[in-house]
Design a protein around this motif. Structure first.
Motif, PDB file in Angstrom:
ATOM      1  N   GLY A   1       0.858  -1.310   0.029  1.00 21.34           N
ATOM      2  CA  GLY A   1      -0.101   0.090  -0.113  1.00 21.34           C
ATOM      3  C   GLY A   1       0.896   1.220   0.006  1.00 21.34           C
ATOM      4  O   GLY A   1       0.368   2.223   0.597  1.00 21.34           O
ATOM      5  N   GLY A   2       1.913   1.164  -0.562  1.00 17.70           N
ATOM      6  CA  GLY A   2       2.748   2.446  -0.392  1.00 17.70           C
ATOM      7  C   GLY A   2       3.668   2.516   0.674  1.00 17.70           C
ATOM      8  O   GLY A   2       4.970   3.465   0.663  1.00 17.70           O
ATOM      9  N   LYS A   3       3.560   1.535   1.584  1.00 20.84           N
ATOM     10  CA  LYS A   3       4.510   1.671   2.776  1.00 20.84           C
ATOM     11  C   LYS A   3       5.651   0.874   2.612  1.00 20.84           C
ATOM     12  O   LYS A   3       5.863   0.184   1.620  1.00 20.84           O
ATOM     13  N   LYS A   4       6.623   0.658   3.497  1.00 25.21           N
ATOM     14  CA  LYS A   4       7.626   0.011   3.448  1.00 25.21           C
ATOM     15  C   LYS A   4       8.608   0.342   2.252  1.00 25.21           C
ATOM     16  O   LYS A   4       9.148  -0.365   1.485  1.00 25.21           O
ATOM     17  N   SER A   5       8.779   1.711   2.122  1.00 20.60           N
ATOM     18  CA  SER A   5       9.430   2.212   0.876  1.00 20.60           C
ATOM     19  C   SER A   5      10.692   2.807   1.417  1.00 20.60           C
ATOM     20  O   SER A   5      11.594   2.942   0.540  1.00 20.60           O
ATOM     21  N   LYS A   6      11.114   3.086   2.772  1.00 19.33           N
ATOM     22  CA  LYS A   6      12.283   3.571   3.305  1.00 19.33           C
ATOM     23  C   LYS A   6      13.421   2.522   2.886  1.00 19.33           C
ATOM     24  O   LYS A   6      13.265   1.342   3.073  1.00 19.33           O
ATOM     25  N   ILE A   7      14.542   3.097   2.315  1.00 20.76           N
ATOM     26  CA  ILE A   7      15.784   2.279   2.362  1.00 20.76           C
ATOM     27  C   ILE A   7      16.800   2.724   3.321  1.00 20.76           C
ATOM     28  O   ILE A   7      17.075   4.074   3.162  1.00 20.76           O
ATOM     29  N   LEU A   8      17.364   1.972   4.282  1.00 21.89           N
ATOM     30  CA  LEU A   8      18.347   2.207   5.092  1.00 21.89           C
ATOM     31  C   LEU A   8      19.817   1.966   4.475  1.00 21.89           C
ATOM     32  O   LEU A   8      19.864   1.156   3.722  1.00 21.89           O
ATOM     33  N   TYR A   9      20.796   2.957   4.726  1.00 22.01           N
ATOM     34  CA  TYR A   9      22.185   2.724   4.466  1.00 22.01           C
ATOM     35  C   TYR A   9      22.995   3.017   5.569  1.00 22.01           C
ATOM     36  O   TYR A   9      22.579   3.676   6.441  1.00 22.01           O
ATOM     37  N   ARG A  10      24.165   2.721   5.390  1.00 26.60           N
ATOM     38  CA  ARG A  10      25.122   2.728   6.545  1.00 26.60           C
ATOM     39  C   ARG A  10      26.077   3.685   6.199  1.00 26.60           C
ATOM     40  O   ARG A  10      26.766   4.123   4.971  1.00 26.60           O
TER      41      ARG A  10
ATOM     42  N   LEU B   1      17.476  -2.680   3.208  1.00 25.96           N
ATOM     43  CA  LEU B   1      18.609  -2.274   4.166  1.00 25.96           C
ATOM     44  C   LEU B   1      19.654  -2.555   3.073  1.00 25.96           C
ATOM     45  O   LEU B   1      20.079  -3.762   2.695  1.00 25.96           O
ATOM     46  N   VAL B   2      20.601  -1.562   2.608  1.00 25.86           N
ATOM     47  CA  VAL B   2      21.669  -1.742   1.567  1.00 25.86           C
ATOM     48  C   VAL B   2      23.243  -1.568   2.409  1.00 25.86           C
ATOM     49  O   VAL B   2      23.222  -0.504   3.195  1.00 25.86           O
ATOM     50  N   LEU B   3      24.020  -2.352   2.152  1.00 24.44           N
ATOM     51  CA  LEU B   3      25.068  -2.608   2.829  1.00 24.44           C
ATOM     52  C   LEU B   3      26.266  -3.225   1.976  1.00 24.44           C
ATOM     53  O   LEU B   3      25.859  -4.081   1.056  1.00 24.44           O
ATOM     54  N   GLU B   4      27.415  -2.745   2.158  1.00 23.84           N
ATOM     55  CA  GLU B   4      28.698  -3.441   1.504  1.00 23.84           C
ATOM     56  C   GLU B   4      29.035  -4.714   2.364  1.00 23.84           C
ATOM     57  O   GLU B   4      29.102  -4.207   3.711  1.00 23.84           O
ATOM     58  N   PRO B   5      29.581  -5.601   1.884  1.00 29.56           N
ATOM     59  CA  PRO B   5      29.935  -6.685   2.587  1.00 29.56           C
ATOM     60  C   PRO B   5      31.279  -6.417   3.336  1.00 29.56           C
ATOM     61  O   PRO B   5      31.289  -6.905   4.473  1.00 29.56           O
ATOM     62  N   VAL B   6      32.025  -5.730   2.726  1.00 28.63           N
ATOM     63  CA  VAL B   6      33.194  -4.970   3.240  1.00 28.63           C
ATOM     64  C   VAL B   6      33.225  -3.659   2.757  1.00 28.63           C
ATOM     65  O   VAL B   6      33.363  -3.338   1.420  1.00 28.63           O
ATOM     66  N   THR B   7      33.147  -2.759   3.755  1.00 25.39           N
ATOM     67  CA  THR B   7      33.166  -1.343   3.297  1.00 25.39           C
ATOM     68  C   THR B   7      34.289  -1.069   2.329  1.00 25.39           C
ATOM     69  O   THR B   7      35.700  -1.230   2.898  1.00 25.39           O
ATOM     70  N   ALA B   8      34.344  -0.307   1.313  1.00 26.62           N
ATOM     71  CA  ALA B   8      35.468  -0.139   0.344  1.00 26.62           C
ATOM     72  C   ALA B   8      35.880   1.178   0.754  1.00 26.62           C
ATOM     73  O   ALA B   8      37.038   1.499   1.529  1.00 26.62           O
ATOM     74  N   GLY B   9      35.536   2.089  -0.229  1.00 27.52           N
ATOM     75  CA  GLY B   9      36.103   3.536  -0.166  1.00 27.52           C
ATOM     76  C   GLY B   9      36.033   4.165   1.193  1.00 27.52           C
ATOM     77  O   GLY B   9      36.514   5.251   1.246  1.00 27.52           O
ATOM     78  N   GLY B  10      35.092   3.672   2.054  1.00 27.37           N
ATOM     79  CA  GLY B  10      34.898   4.264   3.357  1.00 27.37           C
ATOM     80  C   GLY B  10      36.122   3.854   4.370  1.00 27.37           C
ATOM     81  O   GLY B  10      35.830   4.246   5.465  1.00 27.37           O
TER      82      GLY B  10
END
Length: 463
Positions: free
Chosen positions: A145-154, A226-235
């Protein structure tokens, strides 16, 4: 009469090439003011890990093409031959239909990714990640219904250079001056234990619990992914600590949140496994990849999903808007998947995953030896041929080294004919990590030369 410069002419008159570059090419990530008085560097040939520039100078490339891409090294004739043969046979058809290399590479790729089943082709890592964001938003409309649209990032993670992916940039300097950004993207804390936000035992689990706290604050019914790098690269080359990934998986399942693993850097062998997430027992819903998929021999990116995700876009209803209404023009090029097939064969036949583990261990050991002799190295970390050394003013206080002095180390290595990387113009106050990601073919002698150059550079810059 107008003439065209041939390849032979180019080799014999590289000053004209440099002049053309200086006059007309807009380089990535570069301030061009210095080029008013200094020529840009132009590379003309590569073999293995070795590059030659327009002046004839030789370099050892410890960053796989500058951006962690050329995983099997330069000069691979078998990949070039495979691409040439395919282009003559069929160079392109839009992704609404299939092609032979597209089908065959998807099949081979899925063999390496148990639990996943569908491959969507595009032409860059940024685009592959955008596809996931669009899928999540469409799933939200179709099924929630248009909910659950937020994307979390680290915090500290990076997912691309488009406006949409910059909205999920955990590297604030990357995003500066490009807003305003679309809504619905929310940051969660980083998991770098060396820069711990909490004084607690079990740091990995605590860092993952911080993700749950954000979910509860935002409302679980509003969070789709939720979007994540498995190993953070350029960070900063950050390997998540023990306990982190199992807790992340548990949280996503508890709150019905799709898990997107961004393998644009780690994918195709960089960490010693086909994909970085496979080191941690994760079962993702989406996996994206690009750089190492064809080692830079052709443009290709993939958004890989489970069959369950794929099925969310299938139904018998006469809904003209129900399918994933997306296209990537150059996702229809056949050169990408055919290059990727040969790239994968090389990795398998030459045992490059095993070499990555062995040479990665050697690289980390060498860096730790340097840490014993250079107090400016505060931390050494990494996995496979994905290694970092964080530079500090003082080990006790962990005050980050100034970015200019870190770049002086990079410049000194370049003066020795070794190309290394470092976090730069990404993390305010924390652009202080040297980054190494040589091709998976790297030898012990080349690893020793790379770390030897860093040793000399640290001595020259810091004494």
């Amino acid at each position: 009469m107008e003439t065209t410069m041939t390849q032979t002419d180019t080799r014999n008159d590289l000053s004209a090439v440099v002049a053309a570059d200086r006059a007309h090419v807009w380089h990535h990530l570069s301030q061009h003011k210095p080029f008013e008085t200094t020529d840009p560097r132009v590379y003309v040939e590569g073999k293995g890990l070795t590059l030659w520039d327009a002046t004839g100078r030789e370099f050892l490339d410890a960053v796989s093409g500058g951006v962690w891409t050329v995983n099997v090294g330069y000069g691979r004739e078998s990949i070039a031959d495979a691409v040439r043969d395919q282009l003559v046979k069929l160079n392109y058809f839009a992704g609404a239909a299939g092609t032979v290399p597209g089908a065959l590479f998807a099949e081979r790729l899925i063999e390496k990714m148990p639990g996943l089943s569908r491959v969507y082709y595009s032409n860059s890592g940024s685009e592959a990640n955008e596809k996931v964001y669009k899928m999540v938003r469409q799933i939200s409309h179709r099924h929630h219904g248009g909910k659950k649209s937020k994307i979390l990032y680290r915090e500290r993670d990076y997912h691309g250079t488009t406006i949409g992916t910059l909205a999920t940039s955990g590297q604030k300097q990357r995003a500066e001056q490009y807003g305003p950004f679309p809504e619905g993207f929310v940051e969660v804390p980083h998991c770098l234990e060396y820069r711990a936000q909490w004084d607690t035992a079990g740091y990995g689990r605590r860092a993952a619990d911080a993700i749950e706290e954000v979910i509860l604050r935002e409302g679980p019914e509003t969070v789709g992914c939720l979007v994540l790098e498995p190993v953070t690269a350029g960070g900063g080359v950050i390997v998540p600590p023990e306990g982190y990934w199992p807790r992340v998986q548990e949280i996503c399942r508890t709150y019905d949140i799709l898990l997107h693993i961004d393998e644009v850097v780690c994918g195709l062998g960089r960490t010693g496994t086909w994909f970085g997430y496979q080191n941690f027992g994760i079962e993702p819903d989406f996996v994206t990849m690009a750089k190492g998929v064809a080692s830079g021999y052709a443009a290709i990116a993939c958004t890989v999903t489970t069959e369950a995700v794929f099925d969310l876009f299938k139904d018998d209803a006469a809904d003209p808007l129900g399918h994933f209404r997306d296209i990537s023009t150059f996702g229809g090029c056949t050169s990408g998947p055919v290059a990727a097939l040969e790239n994968m064969r090389i990795i398998e036949d030459e045992g490059l995953l095993e070499n990555t583990k062995a040479m990665g261990a050697r690289c980390l050991a060498n860096l730790r030896d340097l840490m014993d002799r250079h107090p400016v190295i505060g931390d050494v970390r990494g996995m496979g041929l994905f290694c970092g050394a964080e530079l500090v003013v003082d080990r006790a206080t962990k005050e980050p080294m100034d970015e200019a002095r870190v770049q002086a180390v990079v410049a000194h290595c370049l003066s020795q004919g070794v190309i290394i990387g470092a976090t730069n113009r990404s993390l305010p106050g924390y652009n202080n990590t040297l980054c190494l990601s040589p091709a998976l073919t790297v030898t012990a002698a080349e690893i020793d030369r790379i770390t030897g150059a860093i040793d000399a550079a640290l001595t020259a810059v810091f004494g």
